[in-house]
Design an enzyme around this catalytic site. Sequence first.
Site, PDB file in Angstrom:
ATOM      1  N   THR A 119       0.722  -8.813   2.676  1.00 54.75           N
ATOM      2  CA  THR A 119       2.147  -8.743   2.357  1.00 54.75           C
ATOM      3  C   THR A 119       2.946  -8.482   3.630  1.00 54.75           C
ATOM      4  O   THR A 119       2.547  -7.686   4.486  1.00 54.75           O
ATOM      5  CB  THR A 119       2.447  -7.648   1.316  1.00 54.75           C
ATOM      6  N   ASP A 168      -2.092  -5.060   0.997  1.00 56.22           N
ATOM      7  CA  ASP A 168      -0.692  -4.721   0.723  1.00 56.22           C
ATOM      8  C   ASP A 168      -0.221  -3.757   1.804  1.00 56.22           C
ATOM      9  O   ASP A 168      -0.259  -2.542   1.643  1.00 56.22           O
ATOM     10  CB  ASP A 168      -0.562  -4.102  -0.662  1.00 56.22           C
ATOM     11  N   ALA A 169       0.187  -4.334   2.936  1.00 59.25           N
ATOM     12  CA  ALA A 169       0.540  -3.530   4.113  1.00 59.25           C
ATOM     13  C   ALA A 169       2.009  -3.661   4.499  1.00 59.25           C
ATOM     14  O   ALA A 169       2.511  -2.861   5.293  1.00 59.25           O
ATOM     15  CB  ALA A 169      -0.332  -3.941   5.297  1.00 59.25           C
ATOM     16  N   LYS A 170       2.676  -4.688   3.986  1.00 57.19           N
ATOM     17  CA  LYS A 170       4.104  -4.904   4.215  1.00 57.19           C
ATOM     18  C   LYS A 170       4.465  -4.845   5.696  1.00 57.19           C
ATOM     19  O   LYS A 170       5.398  -4.163   6.110  1.00 57.19           O
ATOM     20  CB  LYS A 170       4.932  -3.912   3.403  1.00 57.19           C
ATOM     21  N   ARG A 171       3.720  -5.585   6.489  1.00 55.11           N
ATOM     22  CA  ARG A 171       3.959  -5.625   7.925  1.00 55.11           C
ATOM     23  C   ARG A 171       5.113  -6.580   8.260  1.00 55.11           C
ATOM     24  O   ARG A 171       5.604  -7.295   7.398  1.00 55.11           O
ATOM     25  CB  ARG A 171       2.686  -6.046   8.663  1.00 55.11           C
TER      26      ARG A 171
END
Length: 274
Positions: free
Chosen positions: A121, A94-97
Amino acid sequence: MTKDQLIEQIKLKRSFLCIGLDVDLEKVPNRFLELEDPIFEFNKAIIEATHDLAVAYKPNTAFYEAYGIYGWNSLKKTIDYLNENYPNVFTIADAKRGDIGNTSTRYAKAFFEDLGFDSLTVAPYMGKDSVEPFLAFKDKFTILLALTSNPGAYDFQTLKVQNEELYKRVLQTSKGWQNSENLMYVVGATKAEFLTEIRSIVKDSFLLIPGVGAQGGDLQSVCKYGLTEDVGLLVNSSRGIIYASKGEDFTVPARKEAEKIQLEMAAILSEYNF
């Protein structure tokens, strides 16, 4: 892990539970603080207590990056432990890159190749060329932020663009991207009332649903509007499980909380004839 393998695990465990490994050292039992790597050891204890109940684990990378290189090493040890001991568990970074193509390719290599996660993510704000580099990796999944559970989601995600909510435009547009079969989507559990329309756009895609438990999302509502023929849901709980207790026997309450959700999921799967 392939989509079929994930579905097989869901049916085998009678669960679509994802456990968030968001480690805050101020909340773990004190005995872990005396260890060389308290983050990894805490994660290991949670995994050992719950791996038969969960089909996925989701470390939020911010909780590791906050501790610098030591936290990054703990993340690496955690994913290695999962891959070596429980290879049938689906792993989510869950890094939302999300950045221009060249940079996205490097992010993808870091999480998919070096760390060995099954999925990541990704924020869609920069569009097609920022997401397709992630989608190029075989048997890896890009989990696109669609409609999140935070209050600020209404700032942009539900605004109308040419008479269509922005999150719907994101969903519809993403279906035309190369290798879009490797897409999953984040939809917050607190937005369950939107799931019917979301499912009309992405009928068979897996949805990662955070917000059940501590954030107040309702599992029954999520399943009523979000289930597909292949289940199509990964429902995440983080704080409600891993911080169920700060006592020395914390794994017992953690397992009880995970089991409570898993049993509810098993009943729902039976109700819908899975």
